[in-house]
Write a protein that holds these residues in place. Sequence first.
Motif, PDB file in Angstrom:
ATOM      1  N   ASN A 130       1.385  -1.928   0.130  1.00 47.98           N
ATOM      2  CA  ASN A 130       0.147  -0.124   0.163  1.00 47.98           C
ATOM      3  C   ASN A 130       0.595   1.335  -0.151  1.00 47.98           C
ATOM      4  OD1 ASN A 130      -2.163   1.489   0.012  1.00 47.98           O
ATOM      5  ND2 ASN A 130      -2.876   1.500   2.501  1.00 47.98           N
ATOM      6  N   ALA A 131       1.990   1.392  -0.529  1.00 48.34           N
ATOM      7  CA  ALA A 131       2.778   2.193  -1.014  1.00 48.34           C
ATOM      8  C   ALA A 131       2.560   3.437  -1.966  1.00 48.34           C
ATOM      9  CB  ALA A 131       4.420   2.499  -1.728  1.00 48.34           C
ATOM     10  N   PRO A 132       2.364   4.948  -1.701  1.00 47.41           N
ATOM     11  CA  PRO A 132       2.109   5.892  -2.745  1.00 47.41           C
ATOM     12  C   PRO A 132       2.230   5.826  -3.503  1.00 47.41           C
ATOM     13  CG  PRO A 132       3.661   7.038  -0.791  1.00 47.41           C
ATOM     14  CD  PRO A 132       2.610   5.167  -0.516  1.00 47.41           C
ATOM     15  N   ILE A 133       3.632   4.961  -3.986  1.00 45.89           N
ATOM     16  CA  ILE A 133       4.542   4.821  -5.189  1.00 45.89           C
ATOM     17  C   ILE A 133       4.273   3.881  -5.564  1.00 45.89           C
ATOM     18  CG2 ILE A 133       6.218   5.810  -6.988  1.00 45.89           C
ATOM     19  CD1 ILE A 133       6.943   7.806  -4.503  1.00 45.89           C
ATOM     20  N   LEU A 134       4.243   3.512  -7.539  1.00 45.71           N
ATOM     21  CA  LEU A 134       4.338   2.535  -7.657  1.00 45.71           C
ATOM     22  C   LEU A 134       5.079   2.135  -8.721  1.00 45.71           C
ATOM     23  CD1 LEU A 134       3.278  -0.779  -8.242  1.00 45.71           C
ATOM     24  CD2 LEU A 134       1.251   0.181  -9.208  1.00 45.71           C
ATOM     25  N   ILE A 135       5.554   1.091  -9.222  1.00 42.96           N
ATOM     26  CA  ILE A 135       6.711   1.345 -10.537  1.00 42.96           C
ATOM     27  C   ILE A 135       6.992  -0.332 -10.493  1.00 42.96           C
ATOM     28  CG2 ILE A 135       9.322   1.098 -11.101  1.00 42.96           C
ATOM     29  CD1 ILE A 135       9.960   2.811  -8.867  1.00 42.96           C
ATOM     30  N   LEU A 136       6.073   0.086 -11.775  1.00 43.98           N
ATOM     31  CA  LEU A 136       6.177  -1.305 -12.738  1.00 43.98           C
ATOM     32  C   LEU A 136       6.647  -1.173 -14.129  1.00 43.98           C
ATOM     33  CD1 LEU A 136       2.408  -1.059 -13.523  1.00 43.98           C
ATOM     34  CD2 LEU A 136       3.091  -2.441 -11.360  1.00 43.98           C
ATOM     35  N   ASP A 137       7.219  -2.028 -14.067  1.00 39.52           N
ATOM     36  CA  ASP A 137       8.748  -2.725 -14.461  1.00 39.52           C
ATOM     37  C   ASP A 137       8.485  -3.334 -15.436  1.00 39.52           C
ATOM     38  OD1 ASP A 137      11.209  -2.341 -16.116  1.00 39.52           O
ATOM     39  OD2 ASP A 137      12.008  -3.122 -14.664  1.00 39.52           O
ATOM     40  N   GLU A 138       7.908  -3.155 -16.730  1.00 39.14           N
ATOM     41  CA  GLU A 138       7.859  -4.053 -18.145  1.00 39.14           C
ATOM     42  C   GLU A 138       6.871  -5.581 -17.044  1.00 39.14           C
ATOM     43  OE1 GLU A 138       7.849  -4.170 -21.050  1.00 39.14           O
ATOM     44  OE2 GLU A 138      10.167  -2.904 -21.429  1.00 39.14           O
ATOM     45  N   PRO A 139       5.414  -5.284 -16.300  1.00 40.34           N
ATOM     46  CA  PRO A 139       4.668  -6.229 -15.694  1.00 40.34           C
ATOM     47  C   PRO A 139       4.389  -6.869 -16.495  1.00 40.34           C
ATOM     48  CG  PRO A 139       3.538  -3.919 -15.932  1.00 40.34           C
ATOM     49  CD  PRO A 139       4.819  -3.869 -16.440  1.00 40.34           C
ATOM     50  N   THR A 140       4.100  -7.220 -17.760  1.00 40.96           N
ATOM     51  CA  THR A 140       3.576  -7.959 -18.905  1.00 40.96           C
ATOM     52  C   THR A 140       4.245  -8.775 -20.018  1.00 40.96           C
ATOM     53  OG1 THR A 140       2.008  -6.915 -20.045  1.00 40.96           O
ATOM     54  CG2 THR A 140       1.164  -7.145 -17.964  1.00 40.96           C
ATOM     55  N   ARG A 160      -4.854   2.152  -8.564  1.00 41.38           N
ATOM     56  CA  ARG A 160      -5.478   3.108  -8.200  1.00 41.38           C
ATOM     57  C   ARG A 160      -5.416   4.348  -6.709  1.00 41.38           C
ATOM     58  NH1 ARG A 160     -10.193   0.222  -7.132  1.00 41.38           N
ATOM     59  NH2 ARG A 160     -10.377  -0.621  -9.507  1.00 41.38           N
ATOM     60  N   ASP A 161      -5.596   5.707  -7.109  1.00 37.51           N
ATOM     61  CA  ASP A 161      -4.917   6.241  -5.927  1.00 37.51           C
ATOM     62  C   ASP A 161      -3.177   6.664  -4.853  1.00 37.51           C
ATOM     63  OD1 ASP A 161      -7.250   7.402  -5.735  1.00 37.51           O
ATOM     64  OD2 ASP A 161      -7.279   5.994  -4.806  1.00 37.51           O
ATOM     65  N   ARG A 162      -3.141   6.044  -6.727  1.00 43.29           N
ATOM     66  CA  ARG A 162      -1.326   6.232  -6.649  1.00 43.29           C
ATOM     67  C   ARG A 162      -0.310   6.846  -7.648  1.00 43.29           C
ATOM     68  NH1 ARG A 162      -2.827   2.055  -3.799  1.00 43.29           N
ATOM     69  NH2 ARG A 162      -2.066   0.427  -3.062  1.00 43.29           N
ATOM     70  N   THR A 163       0.565   7.267  -7.277  1.00 46.74           N
ATOM     71  CA  THR A 163       1.941   7.891  -8.585  1.00 46.74           C
ATOM     72  C   THR A 163       2.103   6.703  -8.985  1.00 46.74           C
ATOM     73  OG1 THR A 163       1.425   9.946  -6.645  1.00 46.74           O
ATOM     74  CG2 THR A 163       3.539   9.414  -8.460  1.00 46.74           C
ATOM     75  N   VAL A 164       2.047   6.565 -10.029  1.00 46.41           N
ATOM     76  CA  VAL A 164       2.464   5.282 -10.888  1.00 46.41           C
ATOM     77  C   VAL A 164       3.702   5.318 -12.176  1.00 46.41           C
ATOM     78  CG1 VAL A 164       2.110   3.477 -12.364  1.00 46.41           C
ATOM     79  CG2 VAL A 164       0.383   3.951 -10.656  1.00 46.41           C
ATOM     80  N   LEU A 165       5.209   4.772 -11.925  1.00 44.89           N
ATOM     81  CA  LEU A 165       5.439   4.994 -12.864  1.00 44.89           C
ATOM     82  C   LEU A 165       5.882   3.364 -14.340  1.00 44.89           C
ATOM     83  CD1 LEU A 165       7.876   6.041 -14.868  1.00 44.89           C
ATOM     84  CD2 LEU A 165       9.252   5.509 -13.468  1.00 44.89           C
ATOM     85  N   VAL A 166       5.124   3.155 -15.197  1.00 43.46           N
ATOM     86  CA  VAL A 166       5.330   1.976 -15.713  1.00 43.46           C
ATOM     87  C   VAL A 166       6.145   2.147 -16.960  1.00 43.46           C
ATOM     88  CG1 VAL A 166       3.500   2.689 -17.284  1.00 43.46           C
ATOM     89  CG2 VAL A 166       3.696   0.211 -17.227  1.00 43.46           C
TER      90      VAL A 166
END
Length: 191
Positions: A130-140, A160-166
């Motif tokens: 449940n961290a406010p920052i999310l990093i998705l590195d090639e998740p699929t 939802r409701d996060r700062t995301v870098l994908v």
Amino acid sequence: ANTCTALVGRSGAGKSTLVNLLMRFMDATGGTIRANGMPITALSPDRWREYVALVPQRPYLFFGTIHENIRLARPEASDNEVMHAAELAGVTAFIDELPRGFDTQVGEQGMQLSAGQAQRVAIARAILKNAPILILDEPTSSLDPDSEAHIRQSLATLMRDRTVLVIAHRYNTIAQADCIAVLEEGRVVET
């Protein structure tokens, strides 16, 4: 805050280096990375990582059960919280197929699970954190189309409701981003 930025670029453009910098696995030799105006180096790496969840391209699962691997994100979490994260990530969709359900041993590096199943466990871990920052590195990137569709649904919940870098190469992974940044030779050349 609460936006999704997609980072695209050819292999060798610097995407993995950026992830390593953001996770404080290494520190910048020039320039400053700031969060809310404060250099992230003002916090210890461990303290900074409390605010960041990473879902890597190839998640690392530790020897133990599925339940234990999800709980790694927040060891003090209740069983109900772990199960709720697993449900949101779609782990419960395949758990009945496993010999001991959530108590199934995943083996070293998750060898007992498919790539899609391991990815869902990593997403459940990020949901639980449940961290406010999310990093998705090639998740699929290494998934078949059916697994990718299930993972995308789990990711929508997580984002939802996060700062995301994908970070992604596939268009359908970045289509929902608020901003797309193009990286070349370690520099953002277009947004």
